[in-house]
Structure formats: structure tokens, C-alpha cells
Write a protein that holds these residues in place. Structure first.
Motif, PDB file in Angstrom:
ATOM      1  N   LYS A 147       0.662  -1.758   0.036  1.00  0.00           N
ATOM      2  CA  LYS A 147       0.136  -0.330  -0.302  1.00  0.00           C
ATOM      3  C   LYS A 147       1.193   1.265  -0.080  1.00  0.00           C
ATOM      4  O   LYS A 147       1.023   2.298  -1.075  1.00  0.00           O
ATOM      5  N   MET A 148       2.059   1.442   0.759  1.00  0.00           N
ATOM      6  CA  MET A 148       2.806   2.258   0.810  1.00  0.00           C
ATOM      7  C   MET A 148       3.723   2.610   0.082  1.00  0.00           C
ATOM      8  O   MET A 148       3.410   3.499  -0.899  1.00  0.00           O
ATOM      9  N   ILE A 149       4.342   1.359  -0.467  1.00  0.00           N
ATOM     10  CA  ILE A 149       4.732   1.467  -2.226  1.00  0.00           C
ATOM     11  C   ILE A 149       3.894   2.153  -3.152  1.00  0.00           C
ATOM     12  O   ILE A 149       4.684   2.828  -4.115  1.00  0.00           O
ATOM     13  N   ASP A 150       2.772   2.184  -3.181  1.00  0.00           N
ATOM     14  CA  ASP A 150       2.228   1.912  -4.344  1.00  0.00           C
ATOM     15  C   ASP A 150       1.617   3.579  -4.309  1.00  0.00           C
ATOM     16  O   ASP A 150       1.140   4.081  -5.256  1.00  0.00           O
ATOM     17  N   GLU A 151       1.166   3.856  -3.569  1.00  0.00           N
ATOM     18  CA  GLU A 151       0.803   5.679  -2.497  1.00  0.00           C
ATOM     19  C   GLU A 151       2.149   6.426  -3.051  1.00  0.00           C
ATOM     20  O   GLU A 151       1.915   7.361  -3.368  1.00  0.00           O
ATOM     21  N   HIS A 156       2.599   1.602 -10.226  1.00  0.00           N
ATOM     22  CA  HIS A 156       2.113   1.074 -10.258  1.00  0.00           C
ATOM     23  C   HIS A 156       1.975  -0.633  -9.103  1.00  0.00           C
ATOM     24  O   HIS A 156       2.462  -1.136 -10.518  1.00  0.00           O
ATOM     25  N   PHE A 157       2.141  -0.485  -7.530  1.00  0.00           N
ATOM     26  CA  PHE A 157       2.470  -2.086  -7.590  1.00  0.00           C
ATOM     27  C   PHE A 157       1.166  -3.168  -7.075  1.00  0.00           C
ATOM     28  O   PHE A 157       0.357  -2.240  -6.387  1.00  0.00           O
ATOM     29  N   GLU A 158       1.190  -4.127  -7.663  1.00  0.00           N
ATOM     30  CA  GLU A 158      -0.315  -4.648  -7.373  1.00  0.00           C
ATOM     31  C   GLU A 158       0.265  -5.671  -6.158  1.00  0.00           C
ATOM     32  O   GLU A 158       1.783  -5.997  -5.635  1.00  0.00           O
ATOM     33  N   GLU A 159      -0.574  -5.996  -5.485  1.00  0.00           N
ATOM     34  CA  GLU A 159      -0.504  -6.400  -4.329  1.00  0.00           C
ATOM     35  C   GLU A 159      -0.068  -7.874  -4.390  1.00  0.00           C
ATOM     36  O   GLU A 159      -0.506  -8.519  -5.103  1.00  0.00           O
ATOM     37  N   GLY A 187       9.190  -3.741  -9.220  1.00  0.00           N
ATOM     38  CA  GLY A 187       9.541  -2.341  -9.577  1.00  0.00           C
ATOM     39  C   GLY A 187       9.691  -2.555 -11.279  1.00  0.00           C
ATOM     40  O   GLY A 187       8.702  -1.169 -12.124  1.00  0.00           O
ATOM     41  N   ILE A 188      10.215  -2.193 -12.167  1.00  0.00           N
ATOM     42  CA  ILE A 188      10.701  -2.314 -13.078  1.00  0.00           C
ATOM     43  C   ILE A 188       9.881  -3.352 -13.951  1.00  0.00           C
ATOM     44  O   ILE A 188       9.306  -2.163 -14.633  1.00  0.00           O
ATOM     45  N   PHE A 229      11.758   3.546  -6.201  1.00  0.00           N
ATOM     46  CA  PHE A 229      11.267   4.018  -7.206  1.00  0.00           C
ATOM     47  C   PHE A 229       9.966   5.236  -6.236  1.00  0.00           C
ATOM     48  O   PHE A 229       9.054   5.244  -6.855  1.00  0.00           O
ATOM     49  N   SER A 230      10.367   6.043  -5.567  1.00  0.00           N
ATOM     50  CA  SER A 230       9.544   6.795  -5.290  1.00  0.00           C
ATOM     51  C   SER A 230      10.589   7.932  -4.173  1.00  0.00           C
ATOM     52  O   SER A 230      11.684   7.500  -3.145  1.00  0.00           O
TER      53      SER A 230
END
Ligand code: UDP
Ligand code: MG
Length: 382
Positions: A147-151, A156-159, A187-188, A229-230
Motif C-alpha cells: 500500500k505504501m509503495i503503491d501510494e 503501480h504496484f499490484e499486491e 518495480g521494473i 521507485f519513489s
């Protein structure tokens, strides 16, 4: 019928490789697809490479790469993918990344290939775990992490999506264009885009051995993902700085007004000590966050190879120094004078011996890494 290359990173998996291969061959027979295998021995100490070598003796579809030490699964994936893209020429050629411990049943490989065969619009099938067989704590931590990395990231990171995925070769080539040192595959894969179908799968128990992922390794992996990635932690640092400054200003105004109105108030020693400690702590945290980014810049700027190959099976020796291998005509212009260091679009580095122009066949390049000083690499035109 499709041709599927399985990329299998293996670290101390001697006991698992035989059963893994048997299971793959059973599945392959029923499926009508054609499997070939690229095993990457990630510096195992249990004779994994001897086992790969033994099995390759009776199966010409097995290739093996042995690293000089343990470089991590991400490096193994990279080496395997580089091997896959070497000579593909049909639309129905896929690459799948799969673990050697039979936790990911090869039957899903066939399901993924069938999906890609029937859905030309899709470029990738990524498996996600329907139900994680882990403790409640780990499940909670991983959920929070996704959730944290996606936000916090534009990607976009799918769970619960693992590295267990099948890709068309165009996507593999795109993945290989990202030459970063700290590789965070999840991420890549997401960053390069392409149409991905998410397929649920059941994780099996490990056949032999235990997982090498400890909590601290997972934590480091998570930090790598977020830093890679962030830039949200840097932005959060700025906000923290702004908020503490505003609070400090309000406190300053309050004490000035209080002093003017009610006279000097001497006590307050404890408050001052607490404030100094809090501010010191906040500054250290912010420095730590900056340090994480700077250390990434430091590592990237060294342009070290991501792995070193010690031995290979079924791969010609000339091509085995994967990170410094040049088997294609130059695709971009390499500039610089003879004798200078260069790196090309794939982050392959070396010293220029002869002047090279775009599209030209390169006769000789001297490799740039210390380990292979004075080694000459030939460029072949394909
Ligand atoms: N692996 C690797 N290098 C490492 C750690 C693991 O190549 O440093 C391989 C390992 O042999 C296996 C896959 O990566 O094929 C997944 O590792 P593991 O089973 O330990 O992880 P988990 O399934 O618990 O996520
Ligand atoms: Mg496993």
C-alpha cells in the motif's frame, strides 16, 4: 505451440533441481509447448552447479550460468533474461521466471503460455498469491508495504504479485534496458508498462531446504523498492522540516510575548533539553533518508557489474561475461576518445580501443572491470 524459456535462479538448491526438472518435463509433455531452461547458480555452496551440469549432460535444452559468489536473486533474474533475448525470432516465444524449489508449480507455466497464445493483446502474465501461507504479522507487514509503495510512487504496484511471471520477448527487452545496479524487479516490470494479466496461483510448500529470506533481508528489500521507485521520503523530509519550523516559530512568538507581558521566566531547563533531543533526532532521521539516496547514487556511479560469471554450461565462453558482453552491432552512438571509459544503453561498460560509430561493427573492446583487465572482447555482427 510456443517456445518457453524458464529462467530459474537457484541458491543452494541441489536437492530441488532434479525434482523440479522432472516436474517440468511431465508438464511439458502434456502441454504441447517446448521448454528450455536457463539455470543461474547464485554462488551456491552445496554443489548446485554440479547438479545442473549433470542434468545438462542428458538434456541439451539446459543452459547454466554460475556466479562467482552470491549476488542475489535479482542479479540471477537479470543474467537469465539476458540469456533469453539472445536469439529469439518468433512471436510465440516466452520467458518465464520461476523458483527452483517447486513452490511455484510448473503447471501454471502452461496456463500462462496458453493465455498469451490466446490473447495477443497481452504481453505478460503475472501470478499473484490468492492466500499467503504466512504468519498474520508478515501478512500485515507486506500488505502495508504494498500500500505504501503503491501510494508513494508513480509506478503501480499490484499486491502479492511475485516474480513468477511470463513475458513476451519485447517486454523482456524493455526490462533489460533498465540497467540500474539496485534492481527491484517488481518495480521494473511495472515501470516498463505493457499489458499485464494477473493470474491467481497457490503457493506450495518448499520441497527441500528453507527460505533465505529473513525479516531483515525483507526489510532491506522493501527499503530498496521504496528508494528505487519513489522520492516520497525526500518530500516527507521537506514537510517534516516545514512543520517543525512552523511549530518552532509559534513557540518563539509565544515565549517572546510571554516574556514581554509577564517578565523573564527562568525555569524551563527540561523543556530545552527535550527540544534539543527531539530536533537532533529528527535531523538524524532526515540525514539517514538522504544518505540512503546518496548511497544509491554512489553505487550507481561506480558502474560495477551486477554480477560476475564464473562458469557456464551450454553458453559459449565468449559470451559468458554477461555484464560486459558485446554480441550486437552498436545500437547507439558511443562517444569518447580511444582509451576512455564508456557505457552503452544496456549499462555495459568498457574502454574504447577503436573509434566506434553508430551501427558499425566493433572489432575489439577491452573490458572495463578490474577482474578482466587486459581481456579482449570480440564484437560479432548478428
Ligand atoms: N535465490 C537466489 N539467490 C538468493 C536467494 C534466493 O537465486 O540469494 C533463489 C532461490 O534458490 C529460489 C528463489 O530465488 O529459487 C526464491 O528464493 P526462496 O525460496 O528462498 O524465497 P521465497 O520462496 O521464500 O520467497
Ligand atoms: Mg521459495
Amino acid at each position: 505451440m510456443s517456445k518457453i524459456t524458464l529462467v530459474i535462479p537457484a541458491y543452494n538448491e541441489k536437492q530441488n533441481i532434479g525434482p523440479f526438472l522432472n516436474r517440468c518435463q511431465d508438464v511439458e509433455k502434456e502441454s504441447g509447448h517446448r521448454f528450455s531452461y536457463v539455470f543461474i547458480d547464485d554462488g551456491s555452496g552445496d554443489g548446485t552447479f554440479d547438479e545442473i551440469s549433470r542434468l545438462a549432460g542428458s538434456n541439451s535444452n539446459i543452459r547454466g550460468i554460475k556466479f562467482s559468489r552470491n549476488f542475489g536473486k535479482e542479479a540471477g533474474i537479470l543474467a537469465g533474461l539476458r540469456e533469453c533475448v539472445k536469439d529469439y525470432n518468433s512471436q510465440h516465444e516466452y520467458t518465464v521466471i520461476i523458483d527452483a524449489d517447486l513452490q511455484q508449480d510448473p503447471k501454471y507455466v502452461v496456463q500462462m503460455a496458453n493465455f498469451l497464445d490466446n490473447n495477443p493483446d497481452y504481453d505478460c502474465v503475472a501470478c499473484y498469491q490468492k492466500d499467503r501461507k504466512e504468519s498474520g504479522f508478515m501478512k500485515f507487514m507486506k500488505k502495508r508495504f504494498y500500500k505504501m509503495i503503491d501510494e508513494s510512487s508513480d509506478t503501480h504496484f499490484e499486491e502479492n504479485v511475485s516474480d513468477f511471471r511470463m513475458m513476451r520477448m519485447e517486454m523482456v527487452e524493455a526490462v533489460l534496458q533498465l540497467g540500474e545496479y539496485h534492481r527491484f524487479s517488481k518495480g521494473i516490470f511495472s515501470w516498463v508498462g505493457f499489458n499485464t494479466y494477473y493470474m491467481p496461483y497457490e503457493v506450495e510448500e518448499r520441497l527441500h531446504g528453507t527460505t533465505t529470506w529473513t525479516f531483515s533481508k525483507l526489510f532491506k528489500y522493501g527499503v530498496d523498492g521504496i528508494i528505487g521507485f519513489s522520492t516520497a521520503p525526500l518530500r516527507a523530509s521537506t514537510w517534516l522540516g516545514i512543520i517543525t519550523s512552523v511549530v518552532a516559530l509559534v513557540l518563539l512568538l509565544y515565549s517572546v510575548i510571554k516574556t514581554i507581558a509577564f517578565g523573564r521566566d527562568v525555569p524551563g531547563f527540561a523543556t530545552i533539553v527535550c527540544l534539543i533531543l527531539i530536533m537532533g533526532g529528527v535531523q538524524m532521521i532526515l540525514l539517514g533518508i538522504m544518505g540512503e539516496y546518496i548511497s544509491r547514487i554512489f553505487m550507481e556511479s561506480k558502474k560495477r557489474p551486477i554480477y560476475i560469471v564464473k562458469d557456464t554450461i551450454g553458453i559459449s565462453k565468449d559470451n559468458s561475461f554477461s555484464n560486459n558482453r558485446f554480441d550486437k552491432t552498436v545500437e547507439g552512438t558511443i562517444t569518447g576518445e580511444t582509451g576512455n571509459r564508456f557505457s552503452d544503453a544496456d549499462s555495459r561498460t568498457g574502454f574504447i580501443i577503436n573509434d566506434i560509430k553508430k551501427g558499425e561493427e566493433v572489432p575489439e573492446v577491452q573490458d572495463g572491470s578490474d577482474d578482466y583487465d587486459n581481456t579482449e572482447f570480440k564484437w560479432e555482427k548478428i
